[in-house]
Motif scaffolding. Sequence first.
Motif, mmCIF file in Angstrom:
data_model
loop_
_atom_site.group_PDB
_atom_site.id
_atom_site.type_symbol
_atom_site.label_atom_id
_atom_site.label_comp_id
_atom_site.label_asym_id
_atom_site.label_seq_id
_atom_site.Cartn_x
_atom_site.Cartn_y
_atom_site.Cartn_z
ATOM 1 N N PHE A 1 0.721 -1.297 0.018
ATOM 2 C CA PHE A 1 0.008 -0.128 -0.021
ATOM 3 C C PHE A 1 0.886 1.079 0.089
ATOM 4 C CE2 PHE A 1 -3.134 -3.101 1.310
ATOM 5 C CZ PHE A 1 -4.269 -2.785 0.738
ATOM 6 N N GLU A 2 2.302 1.020 0.465
ATOM 7 C CA GLU A 2 2.830 2.313 0.585
ATOM 8 C C GLU A 2 3.708 2.602 -0.882
ATOM 9 O OE1 GLU A 2 2.725 4.142 2.942
ATOM 10 O OE2 GLU A 2 1.164 2.882 4.174
ATOM 11 N N LYS A 3 3.998 4.064 -1.063
ATOM 12 C CA LYS A 3 4.798 4.351 -2.447
ATOM 13 C C LYS A 3 6.162 3.763 -2.373
ATOM 14 C CE LYS A 3 2.261 8.672 -2.873
ATOM 15 N NZ LYS A 3 2.450 10.022 -3.138
ATOM 16 N N LYS A 4 6.452 3.276 -3.476
ATOM 17 C CA LYS A 4 7.935 2.610 -3.054
ATOM 18 C C LYS A 4 9.136 3.580 -3.707
ATOM 19 C CE LYS A 4 6.313 -1.687 -3.128
ATOM 20 N NZ LYS A 4 4.919 -1.404 -2.978
ATOM 21 N N ASP A 5 8.711 4.820 -4.107
ATOM 22 C CA ASP A 5 9.898 5.662 -4.392
ATOM 23 C C ASP A 5 10.236 6.377 -3.006
ATOM 24 O OD1 ASP A 5 7.475 7.084 -3.918
ATOM 25 O OD2 ASP A 5 7.798 8.394 -5.582
ATOM 26 N N LYS A 6 9.780 6.143 -1.874
ATOM 27 C CA LYS A 6 10.354 6.716 -0.722
ATOM 28 C C LYS A 6 11.672 6.190 -0.292
ATOM 29 C CE LYS A 6 5.795 7.320 1.410
ATOM 30 N NZ LYS A 6 4.976 7.189 2.637
ATOM 31 N N SER A 7 12.260 7.282 0.477
ATOM 32 C CA SER A 7 13.611 6.643 0.969
ATOM 33 C C SER A 7 13.708 5.721 1.795
ATOM 34 C CB SER A 7 14.519 7.842 1.437
ATOM 35 O OG SER A 7 13.981 8.441 2.717
ATOM 36 N N THR A 8 14.632 4.976 2.071
ATOM 37 C CA THR A 8 14.582 3.962 3.375
ATOM 38 C C THR A 8 14.183 4.605 4.853
ATOM 39 O OG1 THR A 8 16.286 2.690 2.230
ATOM 40 C CG2 THR A 8 15.592 2.282 4.477
ATOM 41 N N PHE A 9 14.825 5.758 4.809
ATOM 42 C CA PHE A 9 14.528 6.556 5.996
ATOM 43 C C PHE A 9 13.107 6.953 6.232
ATOM 44 C CE2 PHE A 9 14.015 10.698 8.295
ATOM 45 C CZ PHE A 9 14.065 10.079 9.572
ATOM 46 N N GLU A 10 12.613 7.282 5.216
ATOM 47 C CA GLU A 10 11.055 7.734 5.149
ATOM 48 C C GLU A 10 10.074 6.572 5.412
ATOM 49 O OE1 GLU A 10 9.934 11.243 2.082
ATOM 50 O OE2 GLU A 10 11.104 9.523 1.161
ATOM 51 N N ASN A 11 10.596 5.509 4.838
ATOM 52 C CA ASN A 11 10.014 4.121 5.244
ATOM 53 C C ASN A 11 10.115 3.922 6.795
ATOM 54 O OD1 ASN A 11 8.555 3.482 2.782
ATOM 55 N ND2 ASN A 11 10.234 3.048 1.905
ATOM 56 N N ALA A 12 11.303 3.913 7.194
ATOM 57 C CA ALA A 12 11.427 3.704 8.673
ATOM 58 C C ALA A 12 10.831 4.557 9.707
ATOM 59 C CB ALA A 12 12.988 3.800 8.789
ATOM 60 N N ILE A 13 10.524 5.814 9.172
ATOM 61 C CA ILE A 13 9.592 6.675 9.886
ATOM 62 C C ILE A 13 8.080 6.195 9.937
ATOM 63 C CG2 ILE A 13 8.444 9.147 9.648
ATOM 64 C CD1 ILE A 13 10.793 9.507 11.146
ATOM 65 N N ASN A 14 7.717 5.835 8.733
ATOM 66 C CA ASN A 14 6.321 5.320 8.374
ATOM 67 C C ASN A 14 6.075 4.079 9.280
ATOM 68 O OD1 ASN A 14 3.830 5.138 7.022
ATOM 69 N ND2 ASN A 14 4.562 3.741 5.701
ATOM 70 N N LEU A 15 7.035 3.188 9.353
ATOM 71 C CA LEU A 15 6.671 1.965 9.931
ATOM 72 C C LEU A 15 6.659 2.243 11.652
ATOM 73 C CD1 LEU A 15 8.628 -0.854 7.965
ATOM 74 C CD2 LEU A 15 6.066 -0.862 8.724
ATOM 75 N N THR A 16 7.688 2.946 11.811
ATOM 76 C CA THR A 16 7.873 3.384 13.357
ATOM 77 C C THR A 16 6.583 4.028 14.115
ATOM 78 O OG1 THR A 16 10.235 3.616 13.192
ATOM 79 C CG2 THR A 16 9.327 4.559 15.329
ATOM 80 N N ALA A 17 6.032 4.840 13.077
ATOM 81 C CA ALA A 17 4.781 5.481 13.372
ATOM 82 C C ALA A 17 3.369 4.664 13.323
ATOM 83 C CB ALA A 17 4.455 6.659 12.336
ATOM 84 N N LYS A 18 3.554 3.687 12.553
ATOM 85 C CA LYS A 18 2.273 2.801 12.407
ATOM 86 C C LYS A 18 2.325 1.641 13.052
ATOM 87 C CE LYS A 18 0.775 3.986 7.663
ATOM 88 N NZ LYS A 18 1.446 5.492 7.670
ATOM 89 N N ILE A 19 3.265 0.992 13.796
ATOM 90 C CA ILE A 19 3.337 -0.081 14.523
ATOM 91 C C ILE A 19 2.490 -0.071 15.687
ATOM 92 C CG2 ILE A 19 4.718 -1.627 15.799
ATOM 93 C CD1 ILE A 19 6.708 -1.850 13.512
#
Length: 372
Positions: A109-127
């Motif tokens: 569901f998440e955009k694939k063009d985000k940086s690894t750090f942006e995805n790290a933030i996203n997962l840390t927020a959503k867990i």
Amino acid sequence: MDIEFDVKHGLEGVAVAISSISYVDGEKGELVYRGFKIEDLIENSTFEETSYLIWFGSLPNENELDFITTMLAKKRELPEEIVKMMNSFPKTSHPMEVLRSVVSLLGMFEKKDKSTFENAINLTAKIPTIIAYWYRIKNNLPLIHPRESLKHSENFLYMMFGSVPEHSSLFDKALILHAEQGMNASTFASTVTASTLSDIYSIITTAIGTLKGPLHGGANEKVLDMLEEIGNLENVEFYINDLINRKEKIMGFGHRIYKTYDPRAKILKNWIKDIFINKKIKYFEIALKVEEIVLNKFKEKKIYPNVDFYSGILYNYFGIPKDFFTPIFAMARIVGWTAHAMEYCKNNRIFRPKAIYNGPKNLKYKDVKGAE
């Protein structure tokens, strides 16, 4: 002629990476994040600030802290489609199974063009949202949506229970304690996945699956099982002696690295002791008695309580069910997992260890169809 190899079962003592993220001195009982002792961070920092430190290598200034805090607050909500799917999950599903599955689903569901750090933030927020939503769904309660005005730890407790309980600052500090611990099993497993240049959702799904095991993150749940089985102080000595006689593991004791008291266990114990002065904490007296007996019986072997021994008692005090203890571990350790993945990939080499073959080599094929 057979060649002899030095096999290190469990890779004990084998260095697999060079890292500046954390340092553990097992003999002295010290844990250091990016140069800062854990005791110093617990006293002065927050989970958001410590996360920035672990990810970037230095403490944030005011603007940087505001950035990380705002980003974590804005990324908390889950896609509606995933929430609908969670409502269809069997209510008997363990929270770690749900967390593992939903993190994997998020990758679609998440955009694939985000940086690894942006995805790290996203997962840390959503867990935390995944965990809290599953608690509400599992117990047939209406969902409580995240509030951007609350701190990371406060928001989680609010989504679970509808309010921020007393001593919530200790929960925030407990997340700091669990955020990082070097190249442990789940961090290593996720770093192996990262070394293939896979996506962050696959990396963290790997980590969660590894953390789920009772010899790793699942140990905190098993500790509370043990304390519940003991039931009262009078049963402690018989119960522990029985475990020893049957050569079974005493959950919450011993650590591959620490050869003295785990500093995280010491901190947790002192917090609970402070609360206990004014309010009775369930299982705490039993735990103290278990510790006394185990330390006395294993003086020579240097077996001490680890972080799992007291963390479950603190979470239980907040009203968190024991099957949610390990997901909360993941909620904190996501920071360390993503930090190691990003660090390792800066100088990446795919992991490819060897196994020593000890099976037969000269078997002859026999056609089963032709056998009488």
